[in-house]
Scaffold this active site. Structure first.
Site, PDB file in Angstrom:
ATOM      1  CG  HIS B 115      -1.847  -1.159   1.306  1.00 38.96           C
ATOM      2  ND1 HIS B 115      -1.528  -2.285   2.020  1.00 38.96           N
ATOM      3  CD2 HIS B 115      -3.059  -1.397   0.734  1.00 38.96           C
ATOM      4  CE1 HIS B 115      -2.511  -3.172   1.917  1.00 38.96           C
ATOM      5  NE2 HIS B 115      -3.457  -2.670   1.132  1.00 38.96           N
ATOM      6  CG  ASP B 218      31.451 -34.313  15.421  1.00 40.43           C
ATOM      7  OD1 ASP B 218      32.394 -35.069  15.104  1.00 40.43           O
ATOM      8  OD2 ASP B 218      30.316 -34.745  15.672  1.00 40.43           O
ATOM      9  CG  HIS B 221      32.749 -34.542  11.185  1.00 38.20           C
ATOM     10  ND1 HIS B 221      33.281 -33.484  11.882  1.00 38.20           N
ATOM     11  CD2 HIS B 221      32.479 -34.044   9.944  1.00 38.20           C
ATOM     12  CE1 HIS B 221      33.323 -32.415  11.106  1.00 38.20           C
ATOM     13  NE2 HIS B 221      32.844 -32.721   9.929  1.00 38.20           N
ATOM     14  CG  HIS B 226      35.315 -33.649   6.057  1.00 39.39           C
ATOM     15  ND1 HIS B 226      34.309 -33.384   5.141  1.00 39.39           N
ATOM     16  CD2 HIS B 226      34.907 -33.087   7.227  1.00 39.39           C
ATOM     17  CE1 HIS B 226      33.349 -32.689   5.747  1.00 39.39           C
ATOM     18  NE2 HIS B 226      33.678 -32.501   7.003  1.00 39.39           N
ATOM     19  CG  ASP B 374      30.397 -31.262   6.909  1.00 38.89           C
ATOM     20  OD1 ASP B 374      30.684 -32.316   7.496  1.00 38.89           O
ATOM     21  OD2 ASP B 374      31.142 -30.275   6.868  1.00 38.89           O
TER      22      ASP B 374
END
Lengths: 167, 443
Positions: B115, B218, B221, B226, B374
């Site tokens: 508006h 972490d 991992h 990886h 990931d």
């Protein structure tokens, strides 16, 4: 358009279709062979900008991909190694190439523009389309045509998923 | 003080102590998929913690603006004519339409496309079409500005905002112990940090906490997720890279912390590979650090990665690595939108800038070899958490349980742990649980 340029466009279409088929069939070693040793492979980040803001991407800005032939080869080596979890198992892909335009480039090179849609299906239910355009500089002077520069412009502001496939 | 919403959420919070037991190393899968818990997070986590908005280098001049999200709330950050930075809800006070639909730019005002209500870039409602007739001149514009985020503070150029007007100061929330480490990233650049390109954005169909806890430490991992990076020689032996993780008050965590001297040696090795400019650069940065931070910090030289609670992760290895920020914007319990912004030293030699920039694209980014793998984990974990029987099997965060506090490195602040431990995950969920089960001021 002269007939020779029409012929040239047919040749470029044929080249790009064969390339797409190689990727869909995961013949990555052959695909790597399509690039020159000094290839520059560039996929900038798309932004949502104001109407009056320029849209050109600046060389040197951070990009989704900015590769040389050495790292492209590393990516292939990674896929072959069995630990590239994002492509274990491999995605099913289908590439559609269209709107091919060819213009003469420097020396005997060709500048080829095209649009693409790439469908990716992963595992059971991860499915997405990537849509964009490409601009290639193709070197025609050697025995086989080779891509010396590739710029990939994705139309997405927010990518549907991390990119584990090639454009 | 209370959180923004006074809605009772006790139905949800009452059961959370049974679902989340950090001291036992147990978290129920339900907290990664449940809609009611998610709505409670948007209230109790995302309206009471300091959330990253942008960097001052993105708002250099009066009129500059950028857009971002706080939880699922869209916001605009502006630099006003007075030079101050404000953050406000990107939603018209009339019918809620977004008043700004671009990523960033320069504008003195924002006009709602619906508006035509118009706001100055400090959020004041300054224009309402035909206000005199259609509202009979009775509309009180002073009460209808864009909703301002009450607290906006910066730390060394990084702008954060908080919906809780009684929140502790940003610097206390981040905490001196965590900043002891992070300052290495902010003090090392010879010319200061600058944004090196647009913000990269992509979706992951996974719960936002999975990404946050991953960056919080972490490191375990990395060995397998990886593994391909080691396989192709992208990374050296992981045990060469780092020794510890650490966590801090308010849920913050950090991984890949190295013993004094290790990061510098790694950078010197890298510089010899990169060439003379890089050798000069690493020497100049190291001298600058020696002049600006404590001898031990300078000796530490480099960082790893971490998560600033709740959803701002960062990565910064040695001087040849960009400072990368990741916002894990929640988009429902089962999806996040990653906003990734990278920074580098404005005064680094071009060859070093080129290396750092391309390496980050290849590493932890949307098409990077780390980012892809990931995302795959976060997606499939979230998918598995939806099953009925699956939800009876808690996630396990037991690594290092009963052995916390056994690691010590003279002078390193924070709660240090061995390279591979889930102590930082437990720390993350301890603070998450505290916020989720209380109202009022954070401690």
């Amino acid at each position: 358009m002269t007939s020779s340029l029409t012929d040239l466009r047919r040749d470029v279409e044929d080249f790009l279709y064969r390339e797409a088929k190689m990727l869909d069939e995961q013949r990555y070693d052959e695909w790597l062979g399509l690039f020159t040793e000094d290839v520059r492979y560039w996929m900038p980040i798309t932004e949502t900008r104001e109407v009056r803001q320029p849209r050109d991407h600046v060389p040197g800005e951070w990009a989704l991909m900015e590769e040389d032939s050495r790292f492209l080869a590393k990516r292939m080596e990674r896929l072959a190694g069995g630990l590239a979890h994002a492509e274990q198992p491999r995605s099913r892909t289908r590439r559609f190439i269209s709107n091919v335009l060819v213009t003469p480039g420097p020396d005997d090179d060709l500048m080829a523009e095209c649009n693409f849609i790439v469908f990716q299906s992963r595992r059971a239910n991860s499915e997405q389309f990537f849509v964009g355009s490409r601009r290639d500089r193709i070197v025609t002077s050697g025995e086989n045509w080779k891509i010396a520069e590739r710029t990939v412009l994705l139309d997405h502001r927010v990518l549907p998923r991390a990119i584990s496939i090639f454009f | 003080m209370t959180s923004i919403s006074e809605r009772p959420t006790d139905v949800v919070s009452a059961g959370l102590h049974d679902l989340v037991k950090p001291d036992e190393g147990v978290v129920s899968r339900t907290v990664f998929v449940d809609e009611a818990i998610y709505r409670t997070e948007l209230d109790r986590v995302f309206t009471r913690t300091w959330l990253f908005i942008g960097h001052e280098s993105q708002l250099r001049e009066p009129g500059d603006y950028l857009t971002n999200f706080m939880g699922e709330d869209p916001v605009i950050a502006t630099r006003g004519a007075d030079g101050g930075i404000r953050v406000m809800l990107n939603s018209c006070a009339h019918r809620g339409m977004a008043v700004c639909t671009t990523d960033a730019g320069t504008s003195k005002f924002f006009r709602c496309p619906y508006h035509g209500w118009t706001y100055s870039n400090n959020g004041d409602l300054i224009g309402v079409p035909r206000a005199d007739t259609v509202y009979n001149g009775e509309l009180d514009k002073s009460r209808l500005g864009l909703k301002a985020v009450p607290r906006v503070e910066t730390y060394k150029g990084f702008v954060f905002a908080n919906w809780d007007e009684n929140a502790i100061p940003l610097v206390d929330y981040l905490g001196a112990d965590q900043l002891w480490y992070l300052d290495l990233a902010f003090e090392a650049p010879l010319g200061g940090l600058e944004v090196i390109g647009p913000t990269m954005k992509f979706r992951i169909k996974g719960n936002w906490k999975l990404a946050a806890e991953n960056f919080a430490g972490d490191d375990y991992h990395v060995l397998y997720t990886h593994g391909s990076a080691f396989q192709i020689g992208f990374l050296p032996d992981y045990d060469m890279l780092a020794d510890y993780i650490a966590n801090f008050d308010h849920g913050h965590g950090m991984g890949d912390i190295s013993k004094p001297g290790r990061a510098y040696q790694n950078d010197v090795g890298m510089a010899q590979f990169l060439g003379p400019e890089a050798i000069e650069y690493v020497t100049a940065v190291h001298e600058r650090l020696q002049a600006r931070v404590s001898p031990l910090q300078a000796e530490m030289h480099g960082l790893g990665e971490g998560n600033i609670f709740p959803n701002l992760s960062w990565i910064k290895f040695g001087v040849f690595h960009v400072f990368g920020l990741f916002q894990w914007h929640p988009k429902g319990p089962g999806e996040m939108e990653v906003w990734q912004t990278s920074f580098f030293d404005s005064a680094a030699p071009q060859s070093v800038k080129d290396f750092a920039r391309t390496q980050m694209s290849q590493e932890n980014a949307a098409a990077g070899i780390f980012g892809q793998d990931d995302g795959e984990n976060f997606e499939q974990i979230t998918e598995s958490a939806r099953g009925f029987v699956s939800q009876t099997r808690d996630f396990n965060y037991a690594m290092g349980l009963g052995h916390e506090g056994e690691v010590h490195e003279e002078g390193y602040p924070g709660r240090l742990g061995p390279h591979f431990s889930e102590q930082n995950h437990r720390n993350f969920y301890r603070y998450w649980l505290e916020l989720m089960t209380t109202q009022g001021e954070q401690k």
